[in-house]
Design a protein around this motif. Structure first.
Motif, PDB file in Angstrom:
ATOM      1  N   GLN A 256      -8.877  13.249  10.462  1.00 31.03           N
ATOM      2  CA  GLN A 256      -9.192  13.478   9.224  1.00 31.03           C
ATOM      3  C   GLN A 256      -7.380  12.888   7.704  1.00 31.03           C
ATOM      4  O   GLN A 256      -7.597  13.183   7.088  1.00 31.03           O
ATOM      5  N   GLU A 257      -6.774  13.350   8.651  1.00 33.98           N
ATOM      6  CA  GLU A 257      -5.336  13.644   8.225  1.00 33.98           C
ATOM      7  C   GLU A 257      -5.310  11.914   8.400  1.00 33.98           C
ATOM      8  O   GLU A 257      -5.081  11.536   7.055  1.00 33.98           O
TER       9      GLU A 257
ATOM     10  N   ARG B  96      -7.927   9.602   7.111  1.00 32.82           N
ATOM     11  CA  ARG B  96      -8.884   8.812   6.668  1.00 32.82           C
ATOM     12  C   ARG B  96      -7.802   9.843   5.328  1.00 32.82           C
ATOM     13  O   ARG B  96      -7.649   8.919   4.400  1.00 32.82           O
ATOM     14  N   GLU B  97      -7.417  10.650   5.376  1.00 30.49           N
ATOM     15  CA  GLU B  97      -6.065  11.382   4.512  1.00 30.49           C
ATOM     16  C   GLU B  97      -4.996  10.090   3.792  1.00 30.49           C
ATOM     17  O   GLU B  97      -5.704  10.168   2.705  1.00 30.49           O
ATOM     18  N   HIS B  98      -4.704   9.845   4.766  1.00 30.92           N
ATOM     19  CA  HIS B  98      -3.630   9.282   4.714  1.00 30.92           C
ATOM     20  C   HIS B  98      -3.948   7.648   4.013  1.00 30.92           C
ATOM     21  O   HIS B  98      -3.463   6.989   3.431  1.00 30.92           O
TER      22      HIS B  98
ATOM     23  N   LEU C  35      -5.202   7.876   0.300  1.00 29.18           N
ATOM     24  CA  LEU C  35      -3.781   7.790  -0.554  1.00 29.18           C
ATOM     25  C   LEU C  35      -2.940   6.962  -0.878  1.00 29.18           C
ATOM     26  O   LEU C  35      -2.097   6.751  -1.335  1.00 29.18           O
TER      27      LEU C  35
END
Length: 130
Positions: A62-63, A65-67, A70
């Motif tokens: 999840q982290e 993908r998030e980064h 962004l």
């Protein structure tokens, strides 16, 4: 040493694909599933259970993908760097660009140099024949 199998198959080459040559292609025996990797990780760690590994893997994914989404390249030490790239239309002026000019977004993976060197040292190739 690891044995990486390959298959030899035909490939059309030349103008109009009129010439037939033979090339080696990787032979993939099947995908390694997440559950298999988790099971092997449990066997290789002390005091860490399957549930813990799934939780950590889910959080890291999840982290990651998030980064990535962004706009941050994500480097996993020993593995490599992932980053987003895309194609773009061309214009004569920067003022002519809009978001609709961005096409074909994709994720680029650049392997870590250590991984590349290791691969070259530990792989030996063997033909797979059915």
């Amino acid at each position: 040493m690891y044995t990486f199998r390959f298959k030899v198959g035909p490939k059309k080459v030349g103008l109009g694909g009129k010439q037939l040559k033979y090339v080696a292609r990787p032979y993939y025996a099947g995908k390694q599933r997440e559950k298999d990797i988790v099971k092997q990780t449990v066997e290789n760690t002390r005091g860490v259970n399957e549930g813990m590994i799934y939780s950590v893997l889910e959080a890291v994914t999840q982290e990651f993908r998030e980064h990535l989404f962004l706009g941050h390249p994500v480097k996993l030490t020993g593995l490599g760097t992932f980053r987003i790239s895309f194609d773009s239309a061309t214009h004569d002026s920067p003022d002519d660009f809009t978001a609709t000019d961005i096409k074909n977004p994709r994720i680029i993976f650049t392997p870590d140099m250590t991984l590349r060197r290791e691969m070259a040292q530990v792989l030996r190739f063997q033909e797979y024949k059915e």
